[in-house]
Enzyme design. Structure first.
Site, PDB file in Angstrom:
ATOM      1  N   LYS A   1      38.786  33.582  65.079  1.00  0.00           N
ATOM      2  CA  LYS A   1      37.643  33.035  64.336  1.00  0.00           C
ATOM      3  C   LYS A   1      36.335  33.514  64.966  1.00  0.00           C
ATOM      4  O   LYS A   1      36.223  33.553  66.199  1.00  0.00           O
ATOM      5  CB  LYS A   1      37.722  31.506  64.357  1.00  0.00           C
TER       6      LYS A   1
ATOM      7  N   SER B   1      36.318  24.610  58.308  1.00  0.00           N
ATOM      8  CA  SER B   1      35.516  25.799  58.415  1.00  0.00           C
ATOM      9  C   SER B   1      36.309  27.070  58.754  1.00  0.00           C
ATOM     10  O   SER B   1      35.807  28.168  58.537  1.00  0.00           O
ATOM     11  CB  SER B   1      34.448  25.596  59.497  1.00  0.00           C
TER      12      SER B   1
ATOM     13  N   SER C   1      38.646  21.288  60.832  1.00  0.00           N
ATOM     14  CA  SER C   1      38.418  22.702  60.494  1.00  0.00           C
ATOM     15  C   SER C   1      39.596  23.639  60.743  1.00  0.00           C
ATOM     16  O   SER C   1      39.549  24.790  60.332  1.00  0.00           O
ATOM     17  CB  SER C   1      37.200  23.239  61.249  1.00  0.00           C
TER      18      SER C   1
END
Lengths: 486, 94
Positions: free
Chosen positions: A78, A153, A177
């Site tokens: 990420k 997210s 997330s």
């Protein structure tokens, strides 16, 4: 079988038997990225040359008989996690060209274990969001239905693992997330106990809630990744010295005799009927495997959202004060402009609307005259929420529940209504407030083919229990072996 | 509690953000919608309840105080928008 959908164990066997080289495997994944990215946009940066060089190095280790469990396995990280020499944008204009001078501890551990890094995954800006629509560089699409959000997210990470453009991924979870996008994309995702994985090198959003964790297509694959990234980091004072157990050994424990708690507040009005049916059928399957079900109550659940949306923005407003145009990142300097002009211009133009909203909310909650009413009160209610869980874990070994109240919604559906967007985290955020480990795994599909996830929560450092439950369920279900038609 | 456009403008200044009038108006509405949700916390009696700032009780870990390698200056300045090779350069303050 397509190479990009092998399990880590299958890939390991082929690599170790020299029937497949790490370079060939990496080339297959890079081809998959090239084919899927125009529709998905799961990556912000693809590091093809570096990946092939890492794969070649992995092949040498394998030939020398020195392979570890992840040697030569391609994965994505990420873009909120620092990678030395590879730009780390947090999906924000303010860090569009930021190249970290160091690796996050978890990245260093994965590299030492032989991971091949394919690139950096898309996300909501600074990990603030539930749909990946807050990325400054455009949203990620759900591989099961390109009209749908992938969740957020960590939406790029979940979509990429589901689509076979990474074997595994590492994301972060501040209020859901990891778990919510895992649920929406039909993959497994775990937020470990707070402190289980080092936060050094994670660009901080809310320091008392942030925790990094893995995504994979099966619980067994996920255990391999967790084994590598978990552990004490002397450079992160909030990382835990609790010894790391053998997670692989926990997989086969089964669920016989385990007590699973169903919190009545998580099965209340507002839960989509298709989600409820899928989750209850997964729980019935676990009962069939010998688990005992108990109804439990988390009486302060309704207050979780309010507590979270005070504490997380408060910590965010403080953490994001570091982006000032001085040391790195965007810096807008008008001719004859003052230092204050530089701060104001850089931050106003560098941050997107949701980040500005949360910085404003947090600054307000911490400002003179409002601190006690908001931040002080939220900290007290956080204690009540934590005590609810402590009480419940005297009655059961783990909690089972839905991950999100609905399957993935359509892109654009909630962008104009922050409160509606925040409500998609309603079942996941209390876990962060209490610092607990939580896992999401596939348990079904809606009528229109969108994945549904089961959430399992445990007491602090009960990752082994979550893995045992998840692996037992995957032994009698096939939702995790379904692949999107992409 | 209600937040006024003037308070929003003040908070923006504290947060080092420059908002145009449209943004200020929109944020006032949005923050009020969110804060209305927060007000439900006042239904709870929390007198005597300690605050949780960290979910796990980790006492401040100590380590030996000794010099260790860290980023060298060139690396630290590598991403600087403006530098003279020794320091970060910012617009004139005084």
């Amino acid at each position: 079988m397509e190479l990009h959908y092998l399990t880590i164990a299958q890939a390991r066997e082929l690599l170790d038997r020299r029937e497949l080289s790490a370079v060939e495997l990496t080339q297959a994944l890079l081809a998959r990225i090239e084919a899927s990215e125009p529709r998905l946009h799961a990556y912000l940066t693809v590091t093809a040359d570096q990946a092939l060089a890492q794969a070649a190095a992995a092949d040498k280790l394998i030939a020398a008989g020195q392979a570890g469990p992840l040697t030569g396995i391609p994965a994505g990280i990420k873009d909120v996690i620092c990678t030395q020499g590879v730009r780390t944008t947090c999906a924000s204009r303010i860090l569009e060209n930021f190249v970290p001078p160091f690796d996050a501890t978890l990245v260093a551990r994965l590299k030492a274990a032989g991971m091949v890094m394919l690139g950096k995954h898309n996300m909501d800006e600074f990990a603030m969001g539930s749909s990946t629509e807050n990325s400054a560089f455009g949203p990620t699409h759900n591989p099961w239905d390109l009209k749908a959000i992938p969740g957020g997210s960590s939406g790029g990470s979940a979509a990429s693992v589901a689509a076979g453009s990474a074997f595994f991924a590492v994301g972060t979870d501040t209020g859901g997330s990891i778990r919510q996008p895992a649920s929406h994309c039909g993959v497994v995702g775990m937020k470990p106990t707070y402190g289980r994985v080092s936060r050094l090198g994670l660009v901080a959003f809310a320091s008392s809630l942030d925790q990094a964790g893995p995504f994979a297509r099966s619980v067994a694959d996920l255990a391999e990744v967790l084994q590598v990234i978990a552990g004490h980091d002397p450079a992160d004072s909030t990382s835990s010295p609790t010894p790391v157990p053998d997670y692989r050994a926990a997989l086969g424990r089964g669920v016989k005799g385990l007590r699973l708690g169903l919190p009545r507040e998580f099965f209340a009005a507002g839960l989509d009927p298709e989600v409820e049916t899928a989750v209850r059928s997964a729980i019935a399957a676990l009962e069939g495997l010998g688990a005992e079900l108990v109804e439990v109550s988390l009486p302060h659940s309704d207050y979780g959202l309010a507590v979270y949306y005070i504490i997380a923005p408060a910590e965010c407003s403080s953490n994001l004060a570091r982006f000032d145009g001085v040391k790195y990142g965007l810096s807008l300097r008008a001719e004859r402009g003052s230092l204050m002009d530089m701060y104001l211009d850089t931050r106003s133009q560098g941050f997107g609307p949701e980040v500005i909203r949360r910085v404003m909310l947090g600054t307000y909650a911490l400002s003179a005259g409002y601190y006690d009413a908001y931040y002080g009160k939220a900290g007290q209610v956080r204690t009540l929420i934590r005590r609810d869980f402590e009480q419940v874990f005297t009655q059961c070994d783990a909690i089972v529940s839905p991950v999100a109240p609905t399957p993935a919604f359509d892109l654009g559906q909630k962008v104009d209504d922050p409160v509606q967007m925040y409500l998609s985290d309603i079942f996941t955020l209390s876990c962060n407030l209490a610092g607990l480990p939580g896992m999401s795994l596939p348990c079904g599909f809606s009528q229109n083919g969108r994945p549904i996830g089961l959430q399992i929560l445990g007491p602090h450092f009960a990752e082994e229990t979550l893995l045992a439950i998840g692996h037992a369920y995957q032994g009698v279900s096939d939702h995790h072996t379904q692949r999107p038609a992409l | 509690m209600k937040i006024s456009p003037e308070e929003v403008a003040h908070v923006a200044q504290l947060a080092r953000l420059r908002l145009n009038p449209d943004q200020t108006a929109k944020l006032t509405d949005e923050l009020n919608a969110i804060l209305t949700h927060m007000d439900q916390l006042n239904q709870l009696d929390t007198s005597g309840v300690p605050s949780t700032n960290h979910a796990l009780d980790l006492s401040g870990p100590l380590r030996e105080d000794r010099v260790r390698p860290s980023l060298d200056r060139d690396q630290a300045l590598a991403g600087a928008p403006a530098s003279d090779g020794q320091s970060f350069i910012v617009p004139r303050v005084l």
